[in-house]
Design an enzyme around this catalytic site. Structure first.
Site, PDB file in Angstrom:
ATOM      1  N   LYS A 219      -7.999   2.464  -3.045  1.00 36.71           N
ATOM      2  CA  LYS A 219      -8.355   2.375  -1.630  1.00 36.71           C
ATOM      3  C   LYS A 219      -9.044   3.688  -1.257  1.00 36.71           C
ATOM      4  O   LYS A 219      -8.420   4.743  -1.210  1.00 36.71           O
ATOM      5  CB  LYS A 219      -7.087   2.169  -0.798  1.00 36.71           C
ATOM      6  CG  LYS A 219      -7.323   1.971   0.703  1.00 36.71           C
ATOM      7  CD  LYS A 219      -7.671   0.540   1.018  1.00 36.71           C
ATOM      8  CE  LYS A 219      -7.722   0.310   2.513  1.00 36.71           C
ATOM      9  NZ  LYS A 219      -6.400   0.368   3.166  1.00 36.71           N
TER      10      LYS A 219
ATOM     11  N   LYS B  51       0.580   4.753   1.259  1.00 35.56           N
ATOM     12  CA  LYS B  51      -0.189   5.548   2.227  1.00 35.56           C
ATOM     13  C   LYS B  51       0.752   6.509   2.927  1.00 35.56           C
ATOM     14  O   LYS B  51       1.633   6.089   3.679  1.00 35.56           O
ATOM     15  CB  LYS B  51      -0.875   4.625   3.241  1.00 35.56           C
ATOM     16  CG  LYS B  51      -1.668   5.381   4.308  1.00 35.56           C
ATOM     17  CD  LYS B  51      -2.511   4.457   5.161  1.00 35.56           C
ATOM     18  CE  LYS B  51      -1.711   3.593   6.089  1.00 35.56           C
ATOM     19  NZ  LYS B  51      -2.566   2.859   7.041  1.00 35.56           N
TER      20      LYS B  51
ATOM     21  N   GLU C  25       0.811  -1.219   0.000  1.00 41.07           N
ATOM     22  CA  GLU C  25       0.000   0.000   0.000  1.00 41.07           C
ATOM     23  C   GLU C  25       0.846   1.272   0.000  1.00 41.07           C
ATOM     24  O   GLU C  25       1.844   1.371   0.717  1.00 41.07           O
ATOM     25  CB  GLU C  25      -0.923   0.003   1.214  1.00 41.07           C
ATOM     26  CG  GLU C  25      -1.928   1.139   1.223  1.00 41.07           C
ATOM     27  CD  GLU C  25      -3.094   0.851   2.130  1.00 41.07           C
ATOM     28  OE1 GLU C  25      -4.092   0.281   1.636  1.00 41.07           O
ATOM     29  OE2 GLU C  25      -3.023   1.161   3.334  1.00 41.07           O
TER      30      GLU C  25
ATOM     31  N   ASN D   1     -10.677  -6.236   7.949  1.00 48.61           N
ATOM     32  CA  ASN D   1      -9.799  -5.168   8.402  1.00 48.61           C
ATOM     33  C   ASN D   1      -9.479  -5.400   9.868  1.00 48.61           C
ATOM     34  O   ASN D   1     -10.381  -5.424  10.715  1.00 48.61           O
ATOM     35  CB  ASN D   1     -10.467  -3.802   8.207  1.00 48.61           C
ATOM     36  CG  ASN D   1      -9.462  -2.660   8.297  1.00 48.61           C
ATOM     37  OD1 ASN D   1      -8.383  -2.811   8.864  1.00 48.61           O
ATOM     38  ND2 ASN D   1      -9.825  -1.517   7.740  1.00 48.61           N
TER      39      ASN D   1
ATOM     40  N   GLU E 106     -14.772  -5.264   2.254  1.00 44.96           N
ATOM     41  CA  GLU E 106     -14.121  -5.261   3.565  1.00 44.96           C
ATOM     42  C   GLU E 106     -15.151  -5.352   4.679  1.00 44.96           C
ATOM     43  O   GLU E 106     -16.092  -4.568   4.731  1.00 44.96           O
ATOM     44  CB  GLU E 106     -13.302  -3.980   3.717  1.00 44.96           C
ATOM     45  CG  GLU E 106     -12.672  -3.826   5.094  1.00 44.96           C
ATOM     46  CD  GLU E 106     -11.914  -2.512   5.214  1.00 44.96           C
ATOM     47  OE1 GLU E 106     -10.921  -2.346   4.476  1.00 44.96           O
ATOM     48  OE2 GLU E 106     -12.318  -1.655   6.021  1.00 44.96           O
TER      49      GLU E 106
ATOM     50  N   GLU F  10      -6.203  -7.500   6.197  1.00 44.99           N
ATOM     51  CA  GLU F  10      -5.781  -6.124   5.988  1.00 44.99           C
ATOM     52  C   GLU F  10      -5.334  -5.468   7.294  1.00 44.99           C
ATOM     53  O   GLU F  10      -6.040  -5.527   8.293  1.00 44.99           O
ATOM     54  CB  GLU F  10      -6.941  -5.289   5.425  1.00 44.99           C
ATOM     55  CG  GLU F  10      -7.636  -5.863   4.203  1.00 44.99           C
ATOM     56  CD  GLU F  10      -8.909  -5.109   3.898  1.00 44.99           C
ATOM     57  OE1 GLU F  10      -8.973  -3.890   4.161  1.00 44.99           O
ATOM     58  OE2 GLU F  10      -9.864  -5.733   3.418  1.00 44.99           O
ATOM     59  N   SER F  11      -4.191  -4.840   7.265  1.00 46.57           N
ATOM     60  CA  SER F  11      -3.677  -3.983   8.348  1.00 46.57           C
ATOM     61  C   SER F  11      -3.064  -4.770   9.516  1.00 46.57           C
ATOM     62  O   SER F  11      -3.485  -5.883   9.834  1.00 46.57           O
ATOM     63  CB  SER F  11      -4.766  -3.057   8.901  1.00 46.57           C
ATOM     64  OG  SER F  11      -5.320  -2.259   7.875  1.00 46.57           O
TER      65      SER F  11
END
Length: 277
Positions: free
Chosen positions: A124, A63, A61, A194, A173, A233-234
């Protein structure tokens, strides 16, 4: 929706009103249709297939900022970082396009698209309106994120249908098991969990392990070719976690801050990928 997420979505509605005042949906559709005709096909790079066929499954990603941590890498250039992600073995790239809260820009996708011709790009964003899907297709995205907490089930289903009509894949998500009911409205290409609460922004990768079985059960009735690919995710910070998540059924791993906080995000990604495979 609550807390930070509620604030972000409220701001997104304001941004959309301004954007549609500057360019009507009809004109945006016209431009997008010309783009599709120019491409000669709806077929884009498949993020789902790229992840399924990858040894690492890393969605790297871009970001620069987050609501919880502020600026992560303020001077990072998308035209520098994303090509290095591609060289380093990323299976796909996720590009934040929200300006106010994440320091992103939809133009980032356009700027980098031709520099990574084989790499699937995910827009995103907090998508709440078809307008954003046409924007995504026009600038060169291959897939879009739809967040269950932002949408009612029918809104999600309608947006997914529009995305597919434009050749875009969809990553749905969810955060809690109750949101798996959205699968009754429509089946996405990819199903993500997430690990970060979009209300409080607290992150815990254990959340993926806790919900993995319920995600698999929710799609078990589908033919294998129709099942969405599972994405965590994350909060993923080391290759060992990726290995354990793979055992739990995940094939995609969205990672941003782990790379973006480093002086050279592409180099950090390459090292991570090498340790995953």
């Amino acid at each position: 929706m609550k807390d930070v997420l509620e604030e972000i979505v409220a701001n997104k509605r304001v941004e959309l009103a301004i954007a549609q005042n500057e360019m009507s949906l009809d004109y945006l559709k016209e431009l997008t249709e010309k783009k599709i005709a120019q491409d000669g096909s709806l077929k884009l790079r498949s993020m789902k297939q790229s992840l399924a066929g990858s040894a690492s499954g890393i969605i790297a990603e871009f970001k620069r900022k987050s609501p919880s941590k502020g600026w992560i890498h303020a001077d990072a250039e998308v035209t520098d970082v994303v090509p290095k992600y591609a060289e380093g073995g990323a299976s796909a790239a996720s590009i934040l396009t929200d300006k106010k809260y994440f320091g992103g820009d939809i133009e980032f996708i356009r700027q980098v698209r031709d520099k990574v011709p084989q790499l699937p790009i995910l827009r995103k964003e907090f998508i709440i309106d078809p307008y954003q899907l046409y924007e995504a297709r026009l600038v060169g995205a291959d897939a879009v994120l739809l967040i269950a907490a932002d949408l009612y089930p029918q809104q999600y289903a309608d947006l997914l249908a529009t995305a597919h009509s434009l050749g875009l894949e969809v990553l749905l998500e969810v955060h809690d098991p109750a949101e798996l009911s959205y699968l009754e409205a429509a089946i996405p290409d990819m199903l993500g969990v997430n690990n970060r609460s979009l209300g409080t922004f607290h992150t815990d990768v254990q959340h993926s392990f806790d919900i993995a079985k319920e995600m698999q059960q929710a799609v078990a009735h589908l033919a294998e070719s129709e099942r969405p690919l599972l994405v965590s995710e994350s909060g993923i910070s080391n290759p060992a976690i990726v290995s354990e998540l793979r055992k739990a059924g995940f094939r995609g791993f969205l990672i941003g801050e782990c790379f973006m906080k480093e002086p050279n995000p592409g180099q950090a990604l390459a090292k991570f990928v090498n340790e995953c495979i």
